[in-house]
Design an enzyme around this catalytic site. Structure first.
Site, PDB file in Angstrom:
ATOM      1  N   ALA A 197       0.814  -1.217   0.000  1.00 11.14           N
ATOM      2  CA  ALA A 197       0.000   0.000   0.000  1.00 11.14           C
ATOM      3  C   ALA A 197       0.851   1.271   0.000  1.00 11.14           C
ATOM      4  O   ALA A 197       0.449   2.279  -0.585  1.00 11.14           O
ATOM      5  CB  ALA A 197      -0.944   0.002   1.205  1.00 11.14           C
ATOM      6  N   THR A 198       1.990   1.240   0.647  1.00 10.67           N
ATOM      7  CA  THR A 198       2.835   2.437   0.662  1.00 10.67           C
ATOM      8  C   THR A 198       3.265   2.804  -0.756  1.00 10.67           C
ATOM      9  O   THR A 198       3.174   3.969  -1.169  1.00 10.67           O
ATOM     10  CB  THR A 198       4.062   2.222   1.569  1.00 10.67           C
ATOM     11  OG1 THR A 198       3.617   2.138   2.928  1.00 10.67           O
ATOM     12  CG2 THR A 198       5.056   3.370   1.443  1.00 10.67           C
ATOM     13  N   ASN A 215      -6.432   3.507   9.781  1.00 16.46           N
ATOM     14  CA  ASN A 215      -5.661   2.392  10.328  1.00 16.46           C
ATOM     15  C   ASN A 215      -5.538   2.428  11.848  1.00 16.46           C
ATOM     16  O   ASN A 215      -5.274   1.409  12.464  1.00 16.46           O
ATOM     17  CB  ASN A 215      -4.265   2.357   9.705  1.00 16.46           C
ATOM     18  CG  ASN A 215      -3.534   3.665   9.844  1.00 16.46           C
ATOM     19  OD1 ASN A 215      -4.026   4.695   9.386  1.00 16.46           O
ATOM     20  ND2 ASN A 215      -2.375   3.646  10.481  1.00 16.46           N
ATOM     21  N   GLN A 244      -6.917  -0.926   4.774  1.00 17.55           N
ATOM     22  CA  GLN A 244      -7.605  -1.556   5.901  1.00 17.55           C
ATOM     23  C   GLN A 244      -8.983  -2.087   5.535  1.00 17.55           C
ATOM     24  O   GLN A 244      -9.670  -2.635   6.398  1.00 17.55           O
ATOM     25  CB  GLN A 244      -7.735  -0.551   7.059  1.00 17.55           C
ATOM     26  CG  GLN A 244      -6.415  -0.113   7.661  1.00 17.55           C
ATOM     27  CD  GLN A 244      -5.702  -1.231   8.422  1.00 17.55           C
ATOM     28  OE1 GLN A 244      -6.281  -2.271   8.738  1.00 17.55           O
ATOM     29  NE2 GLN A 244      -4.430  -1.030   8.701  1.00 17.55           N
ATOM     30  N   THR A 260      -3.113  -3.658  -0.017  1.00 18.36           N
ATOM     31  CA  THR A 260      -1.979  -4.544   0.247  1.00 18.36           C
ATOM     32  C   THR A 260      -2.500  -5.876   0.747  1.00 18.36           C
ATOM     33  O   THR A 260      -3.487  -5.928   1.490  1.00 18.36           O
ATOM     34  CB  THR A 260      -1.004  -3.907   1.257  1.00 18.36           C
ATOM     35  OG1 THR A 260       0.166  -4.702   1.348  1.00 18.36           O
ATOM     36  CG2 THR A 260      -1.618  -3.760   2.635  1.00 18.36           C
ATOM     37  N   HIS A 289      -1.201  -8.201   2.751  1.00 18.02           N
ATOM     38  CA  HIS A 289      -0.948  -8.734   4.100  1.00 18.02           C
ATOM     39  C   HIS A 289      -1.955  -8.252   5.137  1.00 18.02           C
ATOM     40  O   HIS A 289      -1.937  -8.724   6.275  1.00 18.02           O
ATOM     41  CB  HIS A 289       0.484  -8.416   4.548  1.00 18.02           C
ATOM     42  CG  HIS A 289       0.747  -6.996   4.930  1.00 18.02           C
ATOM     43  ND1 HIS A 289       0.798  -6.594   6.242  1.00 18.02           N
ATOM     44  CD2 HIS A 289       0.986  -5.890   4.193  1.00 18.02           C
ATOM     45  CE1 HIS A 289       1.066  -5.289   6.288  1.00 18.02           C
ATOM     46  NE2 HIS A 289       1.183  -4.843   5.057  1.00 18.02           N
ATOM     47  N   CYS A 300       2.878   1.039  12.412  1.00 16.83           N
ATOM     48  CA  CYS A 300       3.955   1.450  11.506  1.00 16.83           C
ATOM     49  C   CYS A 300       4.767   2.585  12.112  1.00 16.83           C
ATOM     50  O   CYS A 300       5.869   2.864  11.699  1.00 16.83           O
ATOM     51  CB  CYS A 300       3.374   1.919  10.176  1.00 16.83           C
ATOM     52  SG  CYS A 300       2.376   0.691   9.374  1.00 16.83           S
TER      53      CYS A 300
END
Lengths: 391, 129
Positions: A75-76, A155, A183, A203, A205, A328
């Protein structure tokens, strides 16, 4: 002696579903599909077929065409590509951008970078419950506004923004709309065939897929394009160069397929766990729930408590693994910038704990969290100086 | 996990079962108290010592801070109880810092313990003069 962790940090990352791990073995086993999918030989074509099969699974999850999805590292990277790519693509039309200070760092830092590069950014503060006033957003859109970025599910707090209404406003003003949906993808229904979203980051994960693989959705409509931010091979429609990690993509596809099948059940499960936890701790004196409870993803519960120091609270929670602020960002030692933006003072922000649940979380896990949270608060209050105790 | 939130067994034991947390229980020839804090809203230590016949008969503390601070107070109290009152003077927290493996970024917190002890000693020294 090792202690078995009680993992309630699914907003940070989720354990890989065993079925996903099994699917990835098609690449990771001896003789598996290891070849570069860009190669035109038989082995390469086998890998490419796996990549495209996974893209289809992800596309089905999002109700979109597979060609609208670009594989990224997560996602970043998707956020960076969407925001910088779109801003740069439309820079000749204007340099005004809009976002919120409560976005993930992958978004706020990218906008801050663009600010230094000559773009003007309007930072829209949410209300104290975390929700964005959509009429305020509309009033801030100008002739030269090119991009709005508002995340779907926060998040830290789990607060859900009304991305449909935001998207409709953006469409009506010919402004691109990006949402960081890290999310929510795989957890909440997202139908890109009818949602007015131009760019969406995700993302794997976060929904029981492997780390290191994500995607960017780019709507197939006029004016919605991004310029690449990396340069190299011509992979992913020349937008994201680099050899594709086939095993991770296979995992992402499997995770997407499972998420689609089990989303309704997962949501009911998450809601039951969150409600059980809140019911178990809501009578703790001085406790506050962060974020709008009626507009939040049920897999996240964020609470602050008055009169307790956050780091000690975290140690008292062990073996429960939860997050202090954003995972994070938790190594920074600073109190949560998201909660401070919602008006929480430093001490309340610092005492915040984010519990987040997933498919593998059990009621027993939640009961341990209730017991440890109550013990930790009581323990720390018992040794606090008199002037720091609740009156 | 970063160094600042890594705790050794000594820290964990002190944190889980703090023997000196709370208030003084006995009555003494002299009671010394100190209340020091890092900054407004930051870590805070309220430390007390009961002096009897020239010795530190009892110590107690209250704290608002990280596990390393709580553990440092525990070890300081444990070290000083039953020692001559002069032990309060120039108390060096180096051993405690080492025993608890206090990370560099937290040494300021441990200095709060030294500050509190210096405040206690100042009351003894003030009474002597």
């Amino acid at each position: 002696m090792s202690i078995t962790p009680v993992y309630l940090d699914h907003a940070a990352t989720t354990p890989i579903d065993p079925r996903v791990a099994e699917a990835m073995q098609v690449c990771l086993s001896p003789g598996g599909a290891f070849a570069n999918p860009a190669s035109i030989h038989i082995a390469g074509r086998e890998s490419a077929a796996l990549v495209e099969n996974s893209r289809q699974h992800l596309a089905r999850l999002l109700s979109t065409d597979p060609k609208n999805l670009i594989w990224t590292s997560g996602a970043t990277e998707s956020d960076n590509l969407a925001i910088m790519g779109a801003a740069n693509f439309r820079a000749h039309r204007g340099k005004h951008l809009i976002t919120m200070p409560t976005e993930h760092k992958a978004v706020t830092d990218t906008f801050a970078h663009l600010e230094k590069s000559g773009f003007e950014v309007t930072w829209l503060k949410p209300a104290s419950d975390g929700l964005l006033a959509v009429d305020e957003l509309e009033s801030q859109i100008r002739e030269d506004t090119q991009l709005v970025s508002v995340m779907h599910v926060n998040n830290e707090t789990g607060v859900m923004q009304d991305i449909r209404e935001i998207g409709e406003i953006c469409r009506s003003r010919d402004v691109l709309f990006h949402t960081d949906a890290a999310q929510s993808v795989g957890k909440l229904p997202l139908d890109m065939s009818e949602l007015p979203i131009d760019l969406l980051s995700l993302t794997a994960h976060k929904f029981h897929g492997p780390q290191g693989i994500g995607a960017l959705y780019i709507a197939d409509r006029p004016g919605c394009r991004v310029l690449p931010i990396m340069h190299g091979g011509g992979q992913e429609r020349r937008l994201r160069p680099g050899s594709l990690p086939v095993h991770q993509i296979v995992g992402a596809g499997a995770a997407a397929e499972i998420a689609q099948d089990e989303m309704a059940e997962d949501l009911v499960h998450a809601r039951a766990l969150r409600d059980r936890l809140w019911q178990g701790i809501s009578d703790v004196p001085g406790i506050l729930r962060n974020g709008n409870a009626d507009h939040s993803y049920p897999g996240i519960l964020n609470v602050s408590v008055a009169g307790v120091e956050g780091e000690s609270l975290m140690l008292g929670l062990e073996p429960v693994c939860a997050a202090s602020g954003s995972a994070c960002n938790s190594s920074s030692g600073e109190s949560s910038y998201v909660l401070r933006a919602l008006g929480r003072d430093d001490l309340l922000a610092q005492s915040a704990i984010r519990f987040s649940f997933g498919r593998t979380t059990t009621q027993q896990n939640v009961d341990v969290a209730i017991e440890r949270y109550r013990w930790s608060v009581d323990h720390l209050r018992a040794i606090a100086p008199r002037n720091r105790q609740l009156t | 996990m970063n160094a600042a939130t890594t705790y050794n067994e000594a820290v964990r034991a002190c944190f889980a079962e703090p023997a000196y947390a709370g208030d003084l229980q006995g009555s003494f020839d002299q009671t010394l108290t100190a209340d020091v804090s890092e900054s407004e809203g930051g870590a805070q230590v309220a430390l007390a010592a009961g002096i009897q016949a020239g010795s530190i008969a009892e110590m107690a503390y209250r704290a608002w801070g990280c596990p390393h601070l709580i553990a440092a107070l525990e070890l300081a109290c444990e070290t000083l109880v039953n020692q001559p009152v002069q032990s309060l003077e120039n108390f060096d927290s180096a051993d405690i810092t080492q025993n608890l493996a206090v990370p560099t970024e937290k040494t300021g917190r441990i200095l709060l313990v030294e500050d509190a002890l210096a405040t206690l000693w100042a009351q003894v020294a003030g009474a002597d003069t």
